[in-house]
Design a protein around this motif. Sequence first.
Motif, PDB file in Angstrom:
ATOM      1  N   ASP A   1      -7.595   2.777  -7.900  1.00 13.69           N
ATOM      2  CA  ASP A   1      -8.261   1.474  -7.944  1.00 13.69           C
ATOM      3  C   ASP A   1      -7.967   0.574  -6.746  1.00 13.69           C
ATOM      4  O   ASP A   1      -8.770  -0.283  -6.416  1.00 13.69           O
ATOM      5  N   ARG A   2      -6.848   0.767  -6.071  1.00 11.91           N
ATOM      6  CA  ARG A   2      -6.532  -0.077  -4.913  1.00 11.91           C
ATOM      7  C   ARG A   2      -6.672   0.653  -3.571  1.00 11.91           C
ATOM      8  O   ARG A   2      -6.398   0.066  -2.527  1.00 11.91           O
ATOM      9  N   LEU A   3      -7.084   1.898  -3.588  1.00 12.76           N
ATOM     10  CA  LEU A   3      -7.161   2.656  -2.331  1.00 12.76           C
ATOM     11  C   LEU A   3      -8.153   2.054  -1.341  1.00 12.76           C
ATOM     12  O   LEU A   3      -7.954   2.145  -0.140  1.00 12.76           O
ATOM     13  N   GLY A   4      -9.196   1.436  -1.832  1.00 12.41           N
ATOM     14  CA  GLY A   4     -10.197   0.851  -0.952  1.00 12.41           C
ATOM     15  C   GLY A   4      -9.894  -0.573  -0.499  1.00 12.41           C
ATOM     16  O   GLY A   4     -10.678  -1.168   0.230  1.00 12.41           O
ATOM     17  N   TRP A   5      -8.762  -1.108  -0.919  1.00 14.86           N
ATOM     18  CA  TRP A   5      -8.424  -2.477  -0.546  1.00 14.86           C
ATOM     19  C   TRP A   5      -8.197  -2.590   0.960  1.00 14.86           C
ATOM     20  O   TRP A   5      -7.531  -1.750   1.566  1.00 14.86           O
ATOM     21  N   THR A   6      -8.726  -3.649   1.539  1.00 14.84           N
ATOM     22  CA  THR A   6      -8.493  -3.945   2.946  1.00 14.84           C
ATOM     23  C   THR A   6      -7.123  -4.610   3.109  1.00 14.84           C
ATOM     24  O   THR A   6      -6.511  -5.050   2.125  1.00 14.84           O
ATOM     25  N   TYR A   7      -6.713  -4.712   4.347  1.00 13.66           N
ATOM     26  CA  TYR A   7      -5.459  -5.409   4.657  1.00 13.66           C
ATOM     27  C   TYR A   7      -5.494  -6.822   4.099  1.00 13.66           C
ATOM     28  O   TYR A   7      -4.540  -7.281   3.457  1.00 13.66           O
ATOM     29  N   SER A   8      -6.601  -7.528   4.334  1.00 16.57           N
ATOM     30  CA  SER A   8      -6.679  -8.924   3.887  1.00 16.57           C
ATOM     31  C   SER A   8      -6.679  -9.031   2.364  1.00 16.57           C
ATOM     32  O   SER A   8      -6.124  -9.989   1.813  1.00 16.57           O
ATOM     33  N   LYS A   9      -7.245  -8.061   1.669  1.00 19.44           N
ATOM     34  CA  LYS A   9      -7.215  -8.099   0.202  1.00 19.44           C
ATOM     35  C   LYS A   9      -5.797  -7.870  -0.307  1.00 19.44           C
ATOM     36  O   LYS A   9      -5.342  -8.536  -1.244  1.00 19.44           O
TER      37      LYS A   9
ATOM     38  N   ARG B   1       0.827  -1.211   0.000  1.00 19.59           N
ATOM     39  CA  ARG B   1       0.000   0.000   0.000  1.00 19.59           C
ATOM     40  C   ARG B   1       0.863   1.264   0.000  1.00 19.59           C
ATOM     41  O   ARG B   1       0.553   2.235  -0.684  1.00 19.59           O
ATOM     42  N   PHE B   2       1.951   1.252   0.764  1.00 25.81           N
ATOM     43  CA  PHE B   2       2.854   2.405   0.768  1.00 25.81           C
ATOM     44  C   PHE B   2       3.375   2.693  -0.637  1.00 25.81           C
ATOM     45  O   PHE B   2       3.338   3.831  -1.103  1.00 25.81           O
ATOM     46  N   LEU B   3       3.879   1.665  -1.318  1.00 23.96           N
ATOM     47  CA  LEU B   3       4.431   1.858  -2.660  1.00 23.96           C
ATOM     48  C   LEU B   3       3.357   2.379  -3.613  1.00 23.96           C
ATOM     49  O   LEU B   3       3.596   3.312  -4.386  1.00 23.96           O
ATOM     50  N   TYR B   4       2.187   1.760  -3.549  1.00 22.24           N
ATOM     51  CA  TYR B   4       1.084   2.151  -4.418  1.00 22.24           C
ATOM     52  C   TYR B   4       0.705   3.627  -4.205  1.00 22.24           C
ATOM     53  O   TYR B   4       0.552   4.391  -5.157  1.00 22.24           O
ATOM     54  N   THR B   5       0.568   4.041  -2.961  1.00 22.21           N
ATOM     55  CA  THR B   5       0.141   5.422  -2.698  1.00 22.21           C
ATOM     56  C   THR B   5       1.274   6.420  -2.896  1.00 22.21           C
ATOM     57  O   THR B   5       1.042   7.513  -3.425  1.00 22.21           O
ATOM     58  N   ALA B   6       2.488   6.074  -2.515  1.00 22.11           N
ATOM     59  CA  ALA B   6       3.602   7.015  -2.657  1.00 22.11           C
ATOM     60  C   ALA B   6       3.912   7.289  -4.121  1.00 22.11           C
ATOM     61  O   ALA B   6       4.158   8.430  -4.507  1.00 22.11           O
TER      62      ALA B   6
ATOM     63  N   ALA C   1       2.164  -4.812 -14.036  1.00 22.13           N
ATOM     64  CA  ALA C   1       0.877  -4.324 -13.547  1.00 22.13           C
ATOM     65  C   ALA C   1       0.990  -2.914 -12.964  1.00 22.13           C
ATOM     66  O   ALA C   1       0.085  -2.090 -13.143  1.00 22.13           O
ATOM     67  N   TYR C   2       2.067  -2.656 -12.259  1.00 20.52           N
ATOM     68  CA  TYR C   2       2.336  -1.325 -11.705  1.00 20.52           C
ATOM     69  C   TYR C   2       3.804  -1.040 -11.854  1.00 20.52           C
ATOM     70  O   TYR C   2       4.646  -1.932 -11.730  1.00 20.52           O
ATOM     71  N   PHE C   3       4.102   0.230 -12.100  1.00 21.84           N
ATOM     72  CA  PHE C   3       5.477   0.653 -12.316  1.00 21.84           C
ATOM     73  C   PHE C   3       5.549   2.135 -12.026  1.00 21.84           C
ATOM     74  O   PHE C   3       4.681   2.898 -12.465  1.00 21.84           O
ATOM     75  N   GLY C   4       6.574   2.557 -11.306  1.00 26.80           N
ATOM     76  CA  GLY C   4       6.737   3.995 -11.112  1.00 26.80           C
ATOM     77  C   GLY C   4       7.801   4.337 -10.103  1.00 26.80           C
ATOM     78  O   GLY C   4       8.327   3.476  -9.395  1.00 26.80           O
ATOM     79  N   LEU C   5       8.078   5.618 -10.049  1.00 32.41           N
ATOM     80  CA  LEU C   5       9.092   6.170  -9.155  1.00 32.41           C
ATOM     81  C   LEU C   5       8.471   7.188  -8.213  1.00 32.41           C
ATOM     82  O   LEU C   5       7.484   7.843  -8.569  1.00 32.41           O
ATOM     83  N   LEU C   6       9.058   7.332  -7.044  1.00 32.72           N
ATOM     84  CA  LEU C   6       8.714   8.463  -6.206  1.00 32.72           C
ATOM     85  C   LEU C   6       9.258   9.704  -6.909  1.00 32.72           C
ATOM     86  O   LEU C   6      10.320   9.651  -7.551  1.00 32.72           O
TER      87      LEU C   6
END
Length: 178
Positions: A56-64, A42-47, A102-107
């Motif tokens: 699209d993944r902001l609403g994912w729960t911990y278990s998801k 989640r950190f990588l996705y949001t940062a 599926a996901y790729f990026g830099l801070l």
Amino acid sequence: MENRVTTYYLELRSVEQFRRSEADVPDLEIREARIACPELGRFLYTAVGRPWRWTDRLGWTYSKWLAHLERPEVELWIAYQNGVIAGYFELEHQPEASVEIAYFGLLRQFMGNGIGGLLLSDAVQRAFGTGAGRVWLHTCSLDSPQAIENYRARGFELFKEETTLEDVPPVPPDDDSW
């Protein structure tokens, strides 16, 4: 607010089509996150995704998050420069010898110095190294303009383009309040 968003689907059909980045970035290290860790995912996705309004993944729960990262077809790779996380990519192995980046990026602090080309090159090499016959990804008109340039520089070719109306959150403020 509804906006027109164009999504671009790009692919490499063979390793011969691939053009590796020759950038020289000192102290760059790329390592696999081998333990499924939802907080890290989640950190990588949001940062990385915040400036580009990834939602699209902001609403994912911990278990998801955990269930996703534990899937054997998912790999999470992290780039570090001088011990600091600079970016990441997520590979998803799919049927018919296909691998999606599926996901790729830099801070944002690490953009513009060659890391993106090297990180993408690493992702492509790892995907083809597992026997993939095709490596593909998608990006959109909300993404960094350098993203599609990087993909094309590595040899990716457009195979599909679509424009849709989507609810797009406002651009996050570029300030120091967070």
